[in-house]
Motif scaffolding. Structure first.
Motif, mmCIF file in Angstrom:
data_model
loop_
_atom_site.group_PDB
_atom_site.id
_atom_site.type_symbol
_atom_site.label_atom_id
_atom_site.label_comp_id
_atom_site.label_asym_id
_atom_site.label_seq_id
_atom_site.Cartn_x
_atom_site.Cartn_y
_atom_site.Cartn_z
ATOM 1 N N GLY A 96 0.781 -1.228 0.000
ATOM 2 C CA GLY A 96 0.000 0.000 0.000
ATOM 3 C C GLY A 96 0.813 1.278 0.000
ATOM 4 N N LYS A 97 2.103 1.189 -0.294
ATOM 5 C CA LYS A 97 2.978 2.368 -0.266
ATOM 6 C C LYS A 97 3.517 2.742 -1.639
ATOM 7 C CE LYS A 97 4.190 1.174 4.392
ATOM 8 N NZ LYS A 97 4.096 1.997 5.471
ATOM 9 N N GLY A 98 2.978 2.126 -2.691
ATOM 10 C CA GLY A 98 3.410 2.453 -4.042
ATOM 11 C C GLY A 98 4.536 1.612 -4.581
ATOM 12 N N MET A 99 5.003 0.638 -3.814
ATOM 13 C CA MET A 99 6.133 -0.174 -4.227
ATOM 14 C C MET A 99 5.788 -1.080 -5.404
ATOM 15 S SD MET A 99 8.551 -2.502 -1.817
ATOM 16 C CE MET A 99 9.007 -1.041 -0.886
ATOM 17 N N GLY A 100 4.611 -1.687 -5.376
ATOM 18 C CA GLY A 100 4.194 -2.553 -6.480
ATOM 19 C C GLY A 100 4.117 -1.798 -7.788
ATOM 20 N N LYS A 101 3.580 -0.588 -7.739
ATOM 21 C CA LYS A 101 3.465 0.225 -8.955
ATOM 22 C C LYS A 101 4.842 0.610 -9.481
ATOM 23 C CE LYS A 101 0.772 3.748 -11.156
ATOM 24 N NZ LYS A 101 -0.467 4.519 -11.062
ATOM 25 N N ALA A 102 5.736 0.986 -8.593
ATOM 26 C CA ALA A 102 7.092 1.351 -9.017
ATOM 27 C C ALA A 102 7.789 0.154 -9.672
ATOM 28 C CB ALA A 102 7.898 1.866 -7.828
ATOM 29 N N LEU A 103 7.630 -1.026 -9.092
ATOM 30 C CA LEU A 103 8.235 -2.226 -9.665
ATOM 31 C C LEU A 103 7.615 -2.580 -11.021
ATOM 32 C CD1 LEU A 103 8.551 -4.381 -6.431
ATOM 33 C CD2 LEU A 103 10.455 -3.792 -7.964
ATOM 34 N N LEU A 104 6.282 -2.512 -11.125
ATOM 35 C CA LEU A 104 5.628 -2.849 -12.390
ATOM 36 C C LEU A 104 6.002 -1.844 -13.479
ATOM 37 C CD1 LEU A 104 3.804 -4.601 -14.091
ATOM 38 C CD2 LEU A 104 1.824 -3.405 -13.114
ATOM 39 N N GLN A 105 6.053 -0.576 -13.149
ATOM 40 C CA GLN A 105 6.454 0.425 -14.150
ATOM 41 C C GLN A 105 7.870 0.156 -14.651
ATOM 42 O OE1 GLN A 105 5.564 3.929 -11.784
ATOM 43 N NE2 GLN A 105 3.653 4.273 -12.910
#
Length: 182
Positions: A96-105
């Motif tokens: 919930g801290k944006g880590m998944g999005k940063a990794l996927l991008q």
């Protein structure tokens, strides 16, 4: 403010990667594995993926490896050579801290640069409200199928959602040489 740093994974990261995946296997439904693999198995998987030339990244939160992601073959038969699949796992305290999005991008950038045409997400326990479905939607993936009751874990049947992202023109042009195949 929490800082997230994405970088290529290194063998020294494997104990942290193994611990993150262990938690996902034991407590989550994103993976359908039942028994967590040992460090030796995770090391073997890491070397197989990276030796094939696929991107494998970790996310550090305040200097601690708290998530990882990699791309790998969607399927190995020649007609699939332009398609790639992602895997993303986040430590419980980092969700919930944006880590998944940063990794996927980062994976999207890397796989686009490699020349892939289709990015496939195979999401365990997929449903509209799941974090992984929301994450992939936010990065431009579209829903392309659901396999109902494809897994049974933690006492319940789980659906698998398939999502897809076109890259490098998708299916609008003929492909060039197969990525990572020379």
């Amino acid at each position: 403010m929490t800082s997230i740093h994405i970088r290529p994974a290194q063998p020294a990261d494997l104990p942290a990667i193994t611990a993150i995946y262990r938690d996902a296997v034991l407590h989550g439904t994103a993976t359908y594995e039942i028994e967590p693999p040992a460090l030796t198995e995770m090391t073997k998987r890491f070397h197989t993926i990276t030796s094939d030339g696929f991107p494998y990244s970790v996310a550090e939160m305040d200097g601690i490896v708290s998530g990882y992601a990699y791309a790998s073959y969607f399927r190995t038969r020649p007609a699939y050579w332009w398609s790639v699949e992602d895997s993303i796992y986040i430590a419980p305290q980092a969700k919930g801290k944006g880590m998944g999005k940063a990794l996927l991008q980062r994976l999207i950038i890397d796989c686009t640069a490699l020349g892939f045409r289709q990015f496939i997400a195979v999401i365990g326990d997929g449903h509209a409200a799941s974090a992984s479905v929301r994450l992939h939607t936010s990065c431009g993936f579209r829903h392309c199928g659901t396999i109902e009751g494809s897994g049974f874990k933690h006492g319940r049947w789980l659906d698998t959602v398939l999502m897809q992202l076109d890259m490098n023109g998708g299916t609008t042009t003929l492909p060039g040489p197969a990525p990572l195949r020379g």
